[in-house]
Structure formats: structure tokens, C-alpha cells
Design an enzyme around this catalytic site. Structure first.
Site, PDB file in Angstrom:
ATOM      1  N   HIS A  37       0.826  -1.206   0.000  1.00 45.15           N
ATOM      2  CA  HIS A  37       0.000   0.000   0.000  1.00 45.15           C
ATOM      3  C   HIS A  37       0.865   1.263   0.000  1.00 45.15           C
ATOM      4  O   HIS A  37       0.635   2.155   0.822  1.00 45.15           O
ATOM      5  CB  HIS A  37      -0.897   0.024   1.246  1.00 45.15           C
ATOM      6  CG  HIS A  37      -1.793  -1.161   1.393  1.00 45.15           C
ATOM      7  ND1 HIS A  37      -2.302  -1.570   2.596  1.00 45.15           N
ATOM      8  CD2 HIS A  37      -2.289  -2.021   0.470  1.00 45.15           C
ATOM      9  CE1 HIS A  37      -3.070  -2.638   2.421  1.00 45.15           C
ATOM     10  NE2 HIS A  37      -3.073  -2.940   1.142  1.00 45.15           N
TER      11      HIS A  37
HETATM   12  C1  LIG Z   1      -0.347  -6.955  -5.001  1.00 51.12           C
HETATM   13  C2  LIG Z   1      -1.153  -5.811  -4.426  1.00 51.12           C
HETATM   14  C3  LIG Z   1      -2.156  -6.088  -3.487  1.00 51.12           C
HETATM   15  C4  LIG Z   1      -2.913  -5.038  -2.962  1.00 51.12           C
HETATM   16  N1  LIG Z   1      -4.005  -5.323  -2.188  1.00 51.12           N
HETATM   17  C5  LIG Z   1      -4.893  -4.329  -1.877  1.00 51.12           C
HETATM   18  C6  LIG Z   1      -6.147  -4.615  -1.269  1.00 51.12           C
HETATM   19  O1  LIG Z   1      -6.500  -5.775  -1.046  1.00 51.12           O
HETATM   20  N2  LIG Z   1      -6.969  -3.564  -0.972  1.00 51.12           N
HETATM   21  C7  LIG Z   1      -6.622  -2.265  -1.251  1.00 51.12           C
HETATM   22  O2  LIG Z   1      -7.397  -1.339  -0.976  1.00 51.12           O
HETATM   23  N3  LIG Z   1      -5.434  -1.977  -1.841  1.00 51.12           N
HETATM   24  C8  LIG Z   1      -4.596  -2.969  -2.183  1.00 51.12           C
HETATM   25  N4  LIG Z   1      -3.439  -2.675  -2.854  1.00 51.12           N
HETATM   26  C9  LIG Z   1      -3.090  -1.257  -3.070  1.00 51.12           C
HETATM   27  C10 LIG Z   1      -3.894  -0.584  -4.172  1.00 51.12           C
HETATM   28  O3  LIG Z   1      -4.085  -1.454  -5.262  1.00 51.12           O
HETATM   29  C11 LIG Z   1      -3.110   0.676  -4.595  1.00 51.12           C
HETATM   30  O4  LIG Z   1      -3.022   1.516  -3.462  1.00 51.12           O
HETATM   31  C12 LIG Z   1      -3.795   1.456  -5.696  1.00 51.12           C
HETATM   32  O5  LIG Z   1      -4.008   0.637  -6.817  1.00 51.12           O
HETATM   33  C13 LIG Z   1      -2.940   2.661  -6.086  1.00 51.12           C
HETATM   34  O6  LIG Z   1      -3.617   3.392  -7.075  1.00 51.12           O
HETATM   35  P1  LIG Z   1      -2.897   4.482  -7.963  1.00 51.12           P
HETATM   36  O7  LIG Z   1      -3.894   4.945  -8.964  1.00 51.12           O
HETATM   37  O8  LIG Z   1      -2.243   5.478  -7.093  1.00 51.12           O
HETATM   38  O9  LIG Z   1      -1.707   3.693  -8.699  1.00 51.12           O
HETATM   39  P2  LIG Z   1      -1.775   2.410  -9.604  1.00 51.12           P
HETATM   40  O10 LIG Z   1      -3.078   1.724  -9.451  1.00 51.12           O
HETATM   41  O11 LIG Z   1      -0.538   1.664  -9.345  1.00 51.12           O
HETATM   42  O12 LIG Z   1      -1.759   2.998 -11.070  1.00 51.12           O
HETATM   43  C14 LIG Z   1      -0.636   3.558 -11.681  1.00 51.12           C
HETATM   44  C15 LIG Z   1      -0.739   3.313 -13.172  1.00 51.12           C
HETATM   45  O13 LIG Z   1       0.236   4.117 -13.798  1.00 51.12           O
HETATM   46  C16 LIG Z   1       0.855   3.361 -14.822  1.00 51.12           C
HETATM   47  N5  LIG Z   1       2.201   3.923 -15.011  1.00 51.12           N
HETATM   48  C17 LIG Z   1       3.269   3.860 -14.195  1.00 51.12           C
HETATM   49  N6  LIG Z   1       4.284   4.557 -14.712  1.00 51.12           N
HETATM   50  C18 LIG Z   1       3.855   5.072 -15.874  1.00 51.12           C
HETATM   51  C19 LIG Z   1       4.452   5.903 -16.869  1.00 51.12           C
HETATM   52  N7  LIG Z   1       5.709   6.363 -16.754  1.00 51.12           N
HETATM   53  N8  LIG Z   1       3.727   6.217 -17.964  1.00 51.12           N
HETATM   54  C20 LIG Z   1       2.456   5.773 -18.095  1.00 51.12           C
HETATM   55  N9  LIG Z   1       1.844   4.996 -17.192  1.00 51.12           N
HETATM   56  C21 LIG Z   1       2.530   4.670 -16.081  1.00 51.12           C
HETATM   57  C22 LIG Z   1       0.853   1.937 -14.314  1.00 51.12           C
HETATM   58  O14 LIG Z   1       0.949   1.004 -15.379  1.00 51.12           O
HETATM   59  C23 LIG Z   1      -0.479   1.877 -13.588  1.00 51.12           C
HETATM   60  O15 LIG Z   1      -1.528   1.412 -14.407  1.00 51.12           O
HETATM   61  C24 LIG Z   1      -2.637  -3.695  -3.360  1.00 51.12           C
HETATM   62  C25 LIG Z   1      -1.629  -3.436  -4.288  1.00 51.12           C
HETATM   63  C26 LIG Z   1      -0.915  -4.477  -4.833  1.00 51.12           C
HETATM   64  C27 LIG Z   1       0.134  -4.158  -5.876  1.00 51.12           C
END
Ligand SMILES: Cc1cc2nc3c(=O)[nH]c(=O)nc-3n(C[C@H](O)[C@H](O)[C@H](O)COP(=O)(O)OP(=O)(O)OC[C@H]3O[C@@H](n4cnc5c(N)ncnc54)[C@H](O)[C@@H]3O)c2cc1C
Length: 477
Positions: free
Chosen positions: A473
Site C-alpha cells: 500500500h
Molecule cells: C499486489 C497488491 C495487493 C494489494 N491489495 C490491496 C487490497 O486488497 N486492498 C486495497 O485497498 N489496496 C490494495 N493494494 C493497493 C492498491 O491497489 C493501490 O493503493 C492502488 O491501486 C494505487 O492506485 P494508484 O492509482 O495510485 O496507482 P496504480 O493503481 O498503481 O496505477 C498507476 C498506473 O500508472 C501506470 N504507469 C506507471 N508509470 C507510468 C508511466 N511512466 N507512464 C504511463 N503509465 C505509467 C501503471 O501502469 C499503472 O496502471 C494492493 C496493491 C498491490 C500491488
């Protein structure tokens, strides 16, 4: 340039946040929205069937698989820091546990001067995003895009854990995402009829037919284009070619807690002195970029059980495994449809706290951690993952080099703060108390991990430092 201000908004990163933003921004047909994600599409059973998450995890075409530096607080272990490399981002590969958070977390944000971020002010948004199977009208939403369901599997061990926690003093809570987060109850998951419901499926898919929205996958953004200190576009790699495009109204960076600060730094936004080390021209000297990294630690426990069927023993029996398959196929229920936890207790391990500090997640299964990843444990046993809600440790993301393709440096001492270790120790003792109650007495044989012999403060602290891992997280950067 042909593509000058072709867009009003460019959203970088189509993960949990980016899919929501692109979906909501493009509701107005007058706004031209481009969503760029470096990852792949989500047309794969591993990212659709909940149990597929363990197979998606090791795949470098679905997971960025960042690697941290050695952690001095845990014997210099280095960890994989996973992050979804796929449309939907983390929500396409994560554990699907739906946990809204405690009222006091948001009220604390508001008290720091963040207007509009108190729990009461956020509640209408929480309600509007979800279609919940659980809860009451006041605190939950029932017609939003994201489906939130109860864990779709029944096991007497889940009920026994819930009863046992109450006998150990944790109150029953029928809705852990309702007005009160404290207590023990069944977990809720971002799932729809047994399928994972990622933000790509919930928020982006319904928007895909709009002509004012374009989604480009496989597009790795390498730089934010700035005019003075104003973001006006991005540069990205697509199929080996560098391209650029511009936005008239905004560039929104949501590439996740690891890639977002990396991209800002590559673009000249960050600590000027650090950027200089990599020969990057500083545009905005903002030392906070990449700092304040936070992550939840998790430590696991396991207990041998009798008189009950665990999921692990069920799945080793070919007939029972077949029944689980049929149950999933026709009803979207059973082992294949479960998220990472089945029941959980959000509890206080000490007096004087105004909110739960520990998350004790229970599942009727147990595994061994091997070099090749988790492997089902052969004897009947259940598992518990204990996380902390509020951690004191802080880390940072730094550039490894000025090359966008190089993963950044993740500096994190998970257990830097002795009080985080103390709270985990208290939570282990609370879990032991739960497993010693009459409600679980009929089932529990003995403690498998760490084992009843690991008991003194020093022994428990050593176990915590040796064995704890990440909950995945990361935030705060
Ligand atoms: C294995 C795992 C288990 C988890 N379990 C839980 C759970 O059970 N419950 C819960 O609430 N949370 C859980 N989490 C955490 C939750 O999924 C994350 O906190 C959340 O997805 C973060 O969202 P975000 O939009 O900030 O980033 P992300 O969802 O990581 O999105 C970032 C996106 O940006 C893209 N990206 C990265 N760099 C670039 C670039 N340079 N150019 C273009 N695109 C790019 C990536 O491909 C990705 O699609 C878990 C996470 C993981 C990895």
C-alpha cells in the site's frame, strides 16, 4: 506541432485513480481527454478471476515488480514492491479488500488544513462511487459504478473467528465500511458477481464509447512538458517511438506512489540538488517530491486446526476442487472468487487510542513462503495477516538515473520506529487471545507460526523483524 493542444486533459497512468479520473472528466462531451498507460490490457483470466491474483503477481507484463534497497530494520532484506502494469493498475492485480478507512483518518487530514477532506465531507463521494451489497443508507451507496460485495464463500472457521474475536473483546461490526470501522466482521471486496471489479471495469469501461476519450496503452510517459512552471503536455514512448502531445487545461499525474515522483523528478520537479546529481535541469525546486513514503507492515501467523475443512485441504481434494470450480462457474462463488482475507478485526491493541491500530485478517487457509513464492501448506491450518493502520516509519523514492526506463530507488525501513514493532507485538498477543477463546477451542490444535515458544518481547520482536513483509500500500510521495 500537429498534436498541439489536441487534448484538454492528459491523464498519466490508468490505474486505480487514473481510470476514475478519465471516466469522470470525459462525462462532459466538451472535454477532450487522453489517458496514457504504460501497461497492457486486462483481457486475461488472471486479472478477472479473483484467485488469479497469485498468478498475475509474478508476471512482469502485469506487475512493475520494483525492487527496494536492503532494509536495515529487517536484516537488510530487499523486497519486491509490486504495482499493476496494466489498465486498472493496482486494482487489476490487488487483494481486492475494500477498506474505506476510519473517520478519524480523514478528520485528521482536515485538521491539518485540508479543506473538504473530513469524513463527513467525503461521505457523499464514498457513497457515490459504490454499489454495496452491505450496509445502511446513511453510510453506504447502492447505485455507484464500483461493486462492493461480501466475500462470496462460507466456511465455519470464518464464523468461529468472528465469534472468537468478540469473546476476546472486539465488538461485532456487520459493516466494517460503515460509520464505525472498528470491530470484527466479514471482509468486503471490490468484486461483481464473483469477478474482480477493477476501476478499469467499473469507471473506464462504461466511458470507452465516448468519442472525446482516448485510451492509449503501452505508452510510457517519460517527461512532463513544462512552459515556465506550467505543465502543458507530455513526452512518451510508444512502440519504440518517442512522441509528444499537449493539453490545454491540465496534465494529471497518477502513475502511482513510486512512478509519479519519478516522473516529476525526470521532468525537473523535485529537490534541485538531487536532480543536479543526475544532470537534470531543475524547473521547480520541490524537495518533498519522493519523500514521506509510507507502507503498511504485515506479519503473519498460522494455527493448525481440526474438525473443519480449510480451503487448502479442500483444493487438494480433486472432487472438492471440482465442486469449487462448478460453484464458481455457475454462481460466481467459492474458492476462486475470494479476496485475500475472509474475515477481519480492526482492533485497538492498547488503551488511549481513539481508533483501531491493528488490522487482523483471517483466512481459512495456510501457505509456506518458498523461494518460488507461496505454496499451499499440506496440513489443515488457517492463516492470519496482521497489519498496522498507522505507521510511524517514513521512506523515500529517489532517482536511480536520468533514464526513464530505470526503476527508481526505494529506500524504506519498514520497522524503523520501535513503536511500530511494539504495536505488531501487541497485535500478535491479541490474535493469540482470540485463538485461545472457547469459540475456536473446538478447532485449534496449536500455533504453527511463529509457534507458542516464541513468546517473550525480545523473541517476538525478533520474529517480527525477520518475517514481516509489505502489505503493498505505498503512498505519501
Ligand atoms: C499486489 C497488491 C495487493 C494489494 N491489495 C490491496 C487490497 O486488497 N486492498 C486495497 O485497498 N489496496 C490494495 N493494494 C493497493 C492498491 O491497489 C493501490 O493503493 C492502488 O491501486 C494505487 O492506485 P494508484 O492509482 O495510485 O496507482 P496504480 O493503481 O498503481 O496505477 C498507476 C498506473 O500508472 C501506470 N504507469 C506507471 N508509470 C507510468 C508511466 N511512466 N507512464 C504511463 N503509465 C505509467 C501503471 O501502469 C499503472 O496502471 C494492493 C496493491 C498491490 C500491488
Amino acid at each position: 506541432m500537429a498534436e498541439t493542444s489536441q487534448w484538454d486533459y492528459i491523464v498519466v497512468g490508468g490505474g486505480s485513480a487514473g481510470c476514475v479520473l478519465a471516466g469522470r472528466l470525459s462525462e462532459d462531451p466538451g472535454r477532450r481527454v487522453l489517458l496514457l498507460d504504460a501497461g497492457r490490457n486486462d483481457r486475461h483470466l488472471y486479472t478477472r478471476i479473483p484467485a488469479g491474483q497469485m498468478y498475475a503477481f509474478p508476471r512482469s507484463d502485469m506487475n512493475w515488480l520494483y525492487m527496494s534497497e536492503p532494509d536495515p530494520s529487517r536484516g537488510n532484506r530487499a523486497d519486491i514492491w509490486p504495482a499493476g502494469k496494466i489498465i486498472g493498475g493496482g486494482s487489476a492485480i490487488n487483494g481486492m479488500m475494500y477498506v474505506r478507512g476510519h473517520r478519524s483518518d480523514y478528520d485528521h487530514w482536515a485538521s491539518l488544513g485540508n479543506e473538504g477532506w473530513s469524513y463527513d465531507e467525503l461521505l457523499p463521494y464514498f457513497r457515490s462511487i459504490e454499489s454495496s451489497e452491505v450496509g445502511d443508507e446513511h453510510s453506504r451507496g447502492f447505485d455507484g459504478p464500483l461493486s462492493v460485495s461480501r466475500v462470496p464463500i462460507k466456511n465455519p472457521l470464518n464464523d468461529a473467528f468472528i465469534q472468537a474475536a468478540q469473546e476476546a473483546g472486539v465488538p461485532y461490526n456487520p459493516d466494517l465500511n460503515g460509520d464505525s470501522q472498528e470491530g470484527v466482521g466479514i471482509c468486503q471486496a471490490s468484486q461483481k458477481r464473483g469477478w474482480r471489479h477493477s476501476t478499469a471495469r467499473a469507471f473506464l469501461a462504461p466511458a470507452m464509447k465516448r468519442s472525446n476519450l482516448k485510451v492509449q496503452l503501452g505508452a510510457q510517459v517519460e517527461k512532463i512538458l513544462l512552459e515556465g512552471d506550467r505543465a502543458v503536455g507530455v513526452e512518451y514512448q510508444l512502440q519504440g517511438r518517442r512522441q509528444s502531445t499537449r493539453a490545454a487545461r491540465g496534465v494529471i499525474i497518477c502513475a502511482g506512489a513510486i512512478a509519479s515522483p519519478q516522473l516529476l523528478m525526470l521532468s525537473g520537479i523535485g529537490s534541485a540538488s538531487q536532480l543536479q546529481e543526475h544532470g537534470i535541469h531543475s524547473v521547480v525546486d520541490l524537495p518533498g517530491v519522493g519523500q514521506n513514503l509510507q507502507e503498511h507492515p504485515v506479519v503473519r501467523m498460522s494455527f493448525h486446526v481440526r474438525n473443519a475443512t480449510t480451503l487448502t485441504s479442500d483444493l487438494r481434494n480433486p472432487l472438492r476442487a471440482l465442486l469449487h470450480g462448478i460453484n464458481y462457474l455457475f454462481r460466481g462463488r467459492g474458492a476462486l472468487a475470494t479476496c485475500i482475507g475472509h474475515a477481519q478485526a480492526l482492533a485497538r491493541t492498547r488503551s488511549g487510542l481513539d481508533a483501531p491500530n491493528a488490522q487482523i485478517i483471517f483466512a481459512p487457509l495456510s501457505y509456506d513462503l518458498t523461494e518460488d513464492g507461496p505454496r499451499p501448506y499440506r496440513k489443515p491450518a488457517v492463516g492470519v495477516g496482521i497489519g498496522l493502520c498507522h505507521i510511524q516509519s517514513r521512506g523515500r523514492i529517489r532517482l536511480r538515473s536520468a533514464t526513464p526506463g530505470h526503476h527508481p530507488i526505494i529506500d524504506y525501513s519498514l520497522l524503523d520506529d520501535p513503536d511500530d514493532v511494539a504495536q505488531l507485538r501487541e497485535a500478535i498477543r491479541l490474535t493469540r487471545k482470540i485463538f485461545a477463546t472457547p469459540a475456536l477451542g473446538n478447532y485449534v490444535v496449536d500455533e504453527r507460526i511463529p509457534g507458542a515458544g516464541v513468546d517473550g518481547d525480545g523473541q517476538l520482536d525478533e520474529y517480527i523483524r525477520q518475517e514481516s513483509g509489505l502489505m503493498f500500500h505505498p503512498c505519501g510521495t
